[in-house]
Design a protein around this motif. Structure first.
Motif, PDB file in Angstrom:
ATOM      1  N   ALA A   1      -6.636   8.726   0.825  1.00 51.07           N
ATOM      2  CA  ALA A   1      -7.857   7.980   1.155  1.00 51.07           C
ATOM      3  C   ALA A   1      -7.745   6.535   0.683  1.00 51.07           C
ATOM      4  O   ALA A   1      -8.279   5.618   1.310  1.00 51.07           O
ATOM      5  CB  ALA A   1      -9.078   8.659   0.524  1.00 51.07           C
ATOM      6  N   TRP A   2      -7.040   6.314  -0.434  1.00 51.15           N
ATOM      7  CA  TRP A   2      -6.857   4.946  -0.936  1.00 51.15           C
ATOM      8  C   TRP A   2      -6.009   4.118   0.027  1.00 51.15           C
ATOM      9  O   TRP A   2      -6.336   2.965   0.313  1.00 51.15           O
ATOM     10  CB  TRP A   2      -6.221   4.944  -2.334  1.00 51.15           C
ATOM     11  CG  TRP A   2      -7.227   5.208  -3.410  1.00 51.15           C
ATOM     12  CD1 TRP A   2      -7.392   6.363  -4.107  1.00 51.15           C
ATOM     13  CD2 TRP A   2      -8.234   4.312  -3.885  1.00 51.15           C
ATOM     14  NE1 TRP A   2      -8.428   6.228  -4.995  1.00 51.15           N
ATOM     15  CE2 TRP A   2      -8.963   4.967  -4.875  1.00 51.15           C
ATOM     16  CE3 TRP A   2      -8.586   2.997  -3.559  1.00 51.15           C
ATOM     17  CZ2 TRP A   2     -10.029   4.390  -5.557  1.00 51.15           C
ATOM     18  CZ3 TRP A   2      -9.636   2.407  -4.242  1.00 51.15           C
ATOM     19  CH2 TRP A   2     -10.344   3.093  -5.216  1.00 51.15           C
TER      20      TRP A   2
ATOM     21  N   GLU B   1      -7.515  -0.492   6.000  1.00 52.74           N
ATOM     22  CA  GLU B   1      -8.723  -0.945   6.699  1.00 52.74           C
ATOM     23  C   GLU B   1      -9.202  -2.283   6.145  1.00 52.74           C
ATOM     24  O   GLU B   1      -9.595  -3.183   6.902  1.00 52.74           O
ATOM     25  CB  GLU B   1      -9.816   0.114   6.597  1.00 52.74           C
ATOM     26  CG  GLU B   1      -9.512   1.353   7.411  1.00 52.74           C
ATOM     27  CD  GLU B   1     -10.371   2.548   7.035  1.00 52.74           C
ATOM     28  OE1 GLU B   1     -11.337   2.400   6.252  1.00 52.74           O
ATOM     29  OE2 GLU B   1     -10.064   3.650   7.523  1.00 52.74           O
ATOM     30  N   THR B   2      -9.161  -2.438   4.824  1.00 53.41           N
ATOM     31  CA  THR B   2      -9.572  -3.696   4.183  1.00 53.41           C
ATOM     32  C   THR B   2      -8.616  -4.824   4.573  1.00 53.41           C
ATOM     33  O   THR B   2      -9.058  -5.939   4.888  1.00 53.41           O
ATOM     34  CB  THR B   2      -9.619  -3.518   2.648  1.00 53.41           C
ATOM     35  OG1 THR B   2     -10.545  -2.466   2.341  1.00 53.41           O
ATOM     36  CG2 THR B   2     -10.045  -4.798   1.954  1.00 53.41           C
TER      37      THR B   2
ATOM     38  N   ARG C   1      -9.475  -5.450  -3.681  1.00 55.17           N
ATOM     39  CA  ARG C   1      -9.933  -6.408  -2.673  1.00 55.17           C
ATOM     40  C   ARG C   1      -9.544  -7.836  -3.060  1.00 55.17           C
ATOM     41  O   ARG C   1      -9.157  -8.636  -2.214  1.00 55.17           O
ATOM     42  CB  ARG C   1     -11.452  -6.290  -2.495  1.00 55.17           C
ATOM     43  CG  ARG C   1     -11.957  -6.923  -1.228  1.00 55.17           C
ATOM     44  CD  ARG C   1     -13.450  -6.703  -1.005  1.00 55.17           C
ATOM     45  NE  ARG C   1     -13.716  -5.355  -0.539  1.00 55.17           N
ATOM     46  CZ  ARG C   1     -14.383  -4.423  -1.233  1.00 55.17           C
ATOM     47  NH1 ARG C   1     -14.842  -4.686  -2.436  1.00 55.17           N
ATOM     48  NH2 ARG C   1     -14.595  -3.234  -0.730  1.00 55.17           N
TER      49      ARG C   1
ATOM     50  N   SER D   1       0.854  -1.183   0.000  1.00 54.10           N
ATOM     51  CA  SER D   1       0.000   0.000   0.000  1.00 54.10           C
ATOM     52  C   SER D   1       0.897   1.241   0.000  1.00 54.10           C
ATOM     53  O   SER D   1       1.841   1.324   0.786  1.00 54.10           O
ATOM     54  CB  SER D   1      -0.899  -0.013   1.243  1.00 54.10           C
ATOM     55  OG  SER D   1      -1.757   1.107   1.251  1.00 54.10           O
TER      56      SER D   1
ATOM     57  N   ASP E   1      -5.696   4.580   3.228  1.00 52.82           N
ATOM     58  CA  ASP E   1      -6.548   4.316   4.388  1.00 52.82           C
ATOM     59  C   ASP E   1      -7.493   3.150   4.112  1.00 52.82           C
ATOM     60  O   ASP E   1      -7.638   2.242   4.931  1.00 52.82           O
ATOM     61  CB  ASP E   1      -7.365   5.559   4.766  1.00 52.82           C
ATOM     62  CG  ASP E   1      -6.540   6.635   5.443  1.00 52.82           C
ATOM     63  OD1 ASP E   1      -5.434   6.335   5.944  1.00 52.82           O
ATOM     64  OD2 ASP E   1      -7.021   7.792   5.481  1.00 52.82           O
ATOM     65  N   TRP E   2      -8.135   3.158   2.943  1.00 55.65           N
ATOM     66  CA  TRP E   2      -9.075   2.098   2.596  1.00 55.65           C
ATOM     67  C   TRP E   2      -8.357   0.743   2.472  1.00 55.65           C
ATOM     68  O   TRP E   2      -8.850  -0.276   2.962  1.00 55.65           O
ATOM     69  CB  TRP E   2      -9.806   2.443   1.293  1.00 55.65           C
ATOM     70  CG  TRP E   2     -10.767   1.372   0.908  1.00 55.65           C
ATOM     71  CD1 TRP E   2     -12.047   1.222   1.350  1.00 55.65           C
ATOM     72  CD2 TRP E   2     -10.510   0.268   0.035  1.00 55.65           C
ATOM     73  NE1 TRP E   2     -12.595   0.084   0.803  1.00 55.65           N
ATOM     74  CE2 TRP E   2     -11.670  -0.510  -0.003  1.00 55.65           C
ATOM     75  CE3 TRP E   2      -9.402  -0.125  -0.704  1.00 55.65           C
ATOM     76  CZ2 TRP E   2     -11.755  -1.669  -0.772  1.00 55.65           C
ATOM     77  CZ3 TRP E   2      -9.489  -1.284  -1.467  1.00 55.65           C
ATOM     78  CH2 TRP E   2     -10.663  -2.043  -1.501  1.00 55.65           C
ATOM     79  N   GLU E   3      -7.198   0.728   1.819  1.00 55.70           N
ATOM     80  CA  GLU E   3      -6.441  -0.523   1.674  1.00 55.70           C
ATOM     81  C   GLU E   3      -6.037  -1.084   3.039  1.00 55.70           C
ATOM     82  O   GLU E   3      -6.130  -2.300   3.267  1.00 55.70           O
ATOM     83  CB  GLU E   3      -5.196  -0.292   0.818  1.00 55.70           C
ATOM     84  CG  GLU E   3      -5.509  -0.023  -0.632  1.00 55.70           C
ATOM     85  CD  GLU E   3      -4.337   0.509  -1.428  1.00 55.70           C
ATOM     86  OE1 GLU E   3      -4.448   0.571  -2.668  1.00 55.70           O
ATOM     87  OE2 GLU E   3      -3.295   0.873  -0.831  1.00 55.70           O
TER      88      GLU E   3
ATOM     89  N   LYS F   1     -11.917  -0.798  -6.336  1.00 58.45           N
ATOM     90  CA  LYS F   1     -11.930  -1.437  -5.012  1.00 58.45           C
ATOM     91  C   LYS F   1     -12.126  -2.938  -5.129  1.00 58.45           C
ATOM     92  O   LYS F   1     -11.506  -3.713  -4.394  1.00 58.45           O
ATOM     93  CB  LYS F   1     -13.022  -0.836  -4.131  1.00 58.45           C
ATOM     94  CG  LYS F   1     -12.676   0.510  -3.567  1.00 58.45           C
ATOM     95  CD  LYS F   1     -13.823   1.015  -2.700  1.00 58.45           C
ATOM     96  CE  LYS F   1     -13.513   2.347  -2.080  1.00 58.45           C
ATOM     97  NZ  LYS F   1     -14.629   2.844  -1.248  1.00 58.45           N
TER      98      LYS F   1
ATOM     99  N   ILE G   1     -11.442   8.349  -4.582  1.00 54.69           N
ATOM    100  CA  ILE G   1     -12.043   7.184  -3.923  1.00 54.69           C
ATOM    101  C   ILE G   1     -13.565   7.192  -3.988  1.00 54.69           C
ATOM    102  O   ILE G   1     -14.204   6.160  -3.869  1.00 54.69           O
ATOM    103  CB  ILE G   1     -11.529   7.058  -2.472  1.00 54.69           C
ATOM    104  CG1 ILE G   1     -11.727   5.624  -1.982  1.00 54.69           C
ATOM    105  CG2 ILE G   1     -12.205   8.058  -1.551  1.00 54.69           C
ATOM    106  CD1 ILE G   1     -10.830   5.230  -0.856  1.00 54.69           C
ATOM    107  N   ASP G   2     -14.171   8.344  -4.236  1.00 61.65           N
ATOM    108  CA  ASP G   2     -15.633   8.409  -4.333  1.00 61.65           C
ATOM    109  C   ASP G   2     -16.112   8.543  -5.783  1.00 61.65           C
ATOM    110  O   ASP G   2     -17.266   8.850  -6.029  1.00 61.65           O
ATOM    111  CB  ASP G   2     -16.176   9.553  -3.472  1.00 61.65           C
ATOM    112  CG  ASP G   2     -15.604  10.903  -3.868  1.00 61.65           C
ATOM    113  OD1 ASP G   2     -14.693  10.953  -4.720  1.00 61.65           O
ATOM    114  OD2 ASP G   2     -16.074  11.913  -3.314  1.00 61.65           O
TER     115      ASP G   2
END
Length: 131
Positions: A75-76, A82-83, A54, A7, A78-80, A50, A41-42
């Motif tokens: 933000a990417w 968290e996933t 994933r 990441s 952070d999302w990676e 995503k 990200i949005d």
């Protein structure tokens, strides 16, 4: 074989490319996966992106976050993270080679109180290989 998701901020991609050399080292049985994205990200593309990221995270047991001075703004990333954490991956935070000696970690790392390490490819390989 350890499968590792990397990441990082898209802007740090050229520095991260050197990390892949660990996979070519006979001392380590490591395979890397990553996805560098610049899409918001949005955005409408984010759902598709995503799903692909994933899939890559699902094939790994370790996530290495390569940290630069601005990684915490992604933000990417952070999302990676968290996933990866939700999947149960081991999380490792390593500063980029020649990066700053003080950094601000992504939110999840701060929340979990996880350490980060200055760049050292041997140390990183040992962290990846450790249970």
């Amino acid at each position: 074989m350890k499968r590792v998701f990397i990441s990082f901020r898209h802007e740090d991609k050229s520095q991260v490319n050197g990390l892949r050399l660990l996979a070519a080292n006979d001392k380590f049985d490591i395979e890397f996966y990553d996805e560098s994205v610049q899409t918001a990200i949005d955005s409408q593309n984010a759902t598709y992106i995503k799903s692909k990221i994933r899939e890559k995270i699902a094939r790994t047991s370790v996530t290495v976050c390569m940290v630069s001075g601005l990684t915490y703004t992604s933000a990417w990333v952070d999302w990676e993270l968290e996933t990866s954490f939700a999947k149960g991956n081991k999380l490792i935070f390593m500063g980029l080679k020649n990066g700053p000696e003080t950094i601000r970690l992504p939110a999840l790392a701060k929340q979990l109180g996880l350490p980060w390490f200055l760049w050292d490819h041997d140390h990183l390989a040992r962290l990846i290989e450790a249970k």
